[in-house]
Design an enzyme around this catalytic site. Structure first.
Site, short mmCIF file in Angstrom:
data_model
loop_
_atom_site.label_atom_id
_atom_site.label_comp_id
_atom_site.label_asym_id
_atom_site.label_seq_id
_atom_site.Cartn_x
_atom_site.Cartn_y
_atom_site.Cartn_z
N GLN A 71 0.83 -1.20 0.00
CA GLN A 71 0.00 0.00 0.00
C GLN A 71 0.87 1.25 0.00
O GLN A 71 1.84 1.33 0.76
CB GLN A 71 -0.90 0.03 1.24
CG GLN A 71 -1.92 1.16 1.18
CD GLN A 71 -2.64 1.37 2.50
OE1 GLN A 71 -2.02 1.71 3.51
NE2 GLN A 71 -3.94 1.19 2.51
N CYS A 101 -6.17 7.14 5.65
CA CYS A 101 -5.45 7.40 6.90
C CYS A 101 -5.90 8.74 7.51
O CYS A 101 -5.88 9.78 6.84
CB CYS A 101 -3.94 7.43 6.66
SG CYS A 101 -3.04 7.82 8.15
N GLY A 227 -8.00 -5.53 11.40
CA GLY A 227 -6.83 -4.78 11.80
C GLY A 227 -6.50 -5.04 13.25
O GLY A 227 -5.83 -6.03 13.60
C1 FMN Z 1 -1.75 0.97 14.46
C2 FMN Z 1 -2.56 1.15 13.21
C3 FMN Z 1 -1.94 1.47 12.02
C4 FMN Z 1 -2.69 1.62 10.85
N1 FMN Z 1 -2.05 1.87 9.66
C5 FMN Z 1 -2.75 1.88 8.49
C6 FMN Z 1 -2.10 1.95 7.24
O1 FMN Z 1 -0.86 2.01 7.15
N2 FMN Z 1 -2.87 1.95 6.11
C7 FMN Z 1 -4.25 1.87 6.17
O2 FMN Z 1 -4.91 1.86 5.11
N3 FMN Z 1 -4.88 1.79 7.35
C8 FMN Z 1 -4.18 1.76 8.50
N4 FMN Z 1 -4.83 1.57 9.69
C9 FMN Z 1 -6.28 1.36 9.67
C10 FMN Z 1 -6.60 -0.14 9.57
O3 FMN Z 1 -6.14 -0.68 8.37
C11 FMN Z 1 -8.12 -0.37 9.68
O4 FMN Z 1 -8.74 0.29 8.61
C12 FMN Z 1 -8.71 0.15 10.99
O5 FMN Z 1 -7.88 -0.18 12.09
C13 FMN Z 1 -10.12 -0.42 11.22
O6 FMN Z 1 -10.09 -1.83 11.27
P1 FMN Z 1 -10.13 -2.62 12.69
O7 FMN Z 1 -11.32 -2.12 13.43
O8 FMN Z 1 -10.23 -4.06 12.30
O9 FMN Z 1 -8.85 -2.27 13.40
C14 FMN Z 1 -4.10 1.46 10.87
C15 FMN Z 1 -4.71 1.14 12.09
C16 FMN Z 1 -3.98 0.99 13.24
C17 FMN Z 1 -4.68 0.63 14.52
#
Ligand code: FMN
Length: 329
Positions: A71, A101, A227
């Protein structure tokens, strides 16, 4: 279910891109536990173009991880095209564009979810990258900038017209950051739109088999992305797969196996990154893993474990933790 000809099996579970978390070591164990496809941490287009070591390192894909997605993020057409061409050299199975993001230093400069405030540019970047590289391109984004601008339904059609192969939607707006509950309603409406032909990946708050099941059955998405639920718990993919195939909880590996898996990630991180960064990446998993939850009076050891600065210190502390696991079996 296939994306761009990649067979992901039925009801695929994907590991989300997570900065500082979704490194190669973690992705590899998630694949082993049943993640159908894994996403890299986001890579800055500008940093890639300048060959910044940390950015270039993020492009590394171990053959055991595949299918794997890289990505990238940025806010201008030319640098995104140039970075996409650099990333395409490692032949990711898919190249993903981050328009989601929310963090200030990214979105505040117009990149990531900041792009949701400039849709013409977001679409121009997507079109240009799709044209420029010979790997399939996908997009990950949010519902919109804020609750007055939930634009994902129109945006999905426009993105599809740019030639992307899949769209991941996190059920929050930028203004939500990570607060409140993810809203899967708009994701389901995108999926139900008869004009939408590309696979829709649903994301947000999937932490159990039951929730993943709902993602597929209630909201109708083609794939579910996890995530935070996977941090320190890569075996969650095995647990959810178990639930999806039997309707019952289970699939949790033994505590010994969980411990060895975390240890393998620490070691692998240090080998691939360096001692300092390897330890930093491992810390999040060690801090969040459910494995140590039931250990009585764990606090002092936990602090020691999370403060360790060298591999020796960390391994020594983990050796102290190991026998205590017997107490929670
Ligand atoms: C520590 C952390 C880092 C993340 N970094 C990215 C990233 O680099 N690119 C991205 O598209 N989303 C990033 N996200 C968002 C996650 O991909 C995801 O969309 C978000 O956490 C919601 O999903 P979840 O509820 O399963 O955690 C990040 C989330 C967290 C918690």
């Amino acid at each position: 279910m296939t994306i761009a000809g990649i067979d992901l099996g039925t009801k695929p579970l994907l590991l989300a891109p997570m900065e500082g978390v979704s490194d190669s070591a973690f992705r590899k164990v998630c694949r082993r536990y049943g993640a159908a496809m894994v996403y890299s941490e986001f890579v800055s287009a500008d940093a890639l173009i300048r060959s910044v070591k940390g950015a270039t390192q993020k492009l590394f894909i171990d053959p055991e991880e595949r299918p794997a997605v890289v990505q990238i993020y940025g806010r201008e057409v030319e640098p995104m095209v140039e970075a996409a061409k650099i990333a395409a050299q490692v032949k990711p199975n898919i190249l993903d564009l981050n328009f989601g993001c929310p963090v200030k230093k990214v979105a505040g400069k117009g990149a990531g979810s900041g792009m949701l405030r400039n849709i013409p540019l977001l679409l121009e970047i997507t079109r240009a990258v799709v044209e420029a590289v010979d790997v399939p391109v996908s997009v990950k984004t949010r519902l919109g900038w804020d609750h007055d601008h939930i634009i994902i339904e129109e945006l999905a059609e426009e993105l599809q017209a740019c030639g992307i192969v899949a769209l991941t939607i996190h059920g929050r707006t930028r203004s939500d950051m990570y607060m409140g509950e993810a809203d899967w309603g708009p994701i389901a409406r995108v999926k139900a739109n008869p004009k939408i032909k590309i696979p829709i990946v649903g994301n947000g708050d999937i932490t159990s088999g039951k929730k993943a099941f709902e993602g597929f059955e209630k909201w109708g998405v083609d794939a579910v992305m996890l995530g935070r639920g996977a941090i320190g718990r890569p075996w969650i993919f095995q647990e959810i797969r178990h639930y999806l195939s039997t309707g019952e909880e289970g699939g949790t590996p033994s505590v010994e196996e969980q411990f060895e898996t975390l240890l393998e990630m620490v070691q692998n991180n240090i080998d691939k990154l360096d001692e300092r960064r390897g330890i930093l990446h491992s810390r999040r998993h060690l801090a969040m893993t459910p494995l140590f939850k039931g250990i009585p009076n764990f606090r002092p050891l936990r602090i020691k474990m999370l403060r360790a600065e060298t591999l020796d210190e960390l391994l020594e502390t983990l050796e102290e933790v190991k026998p205590l696991l017997q107490e929670i079996v």
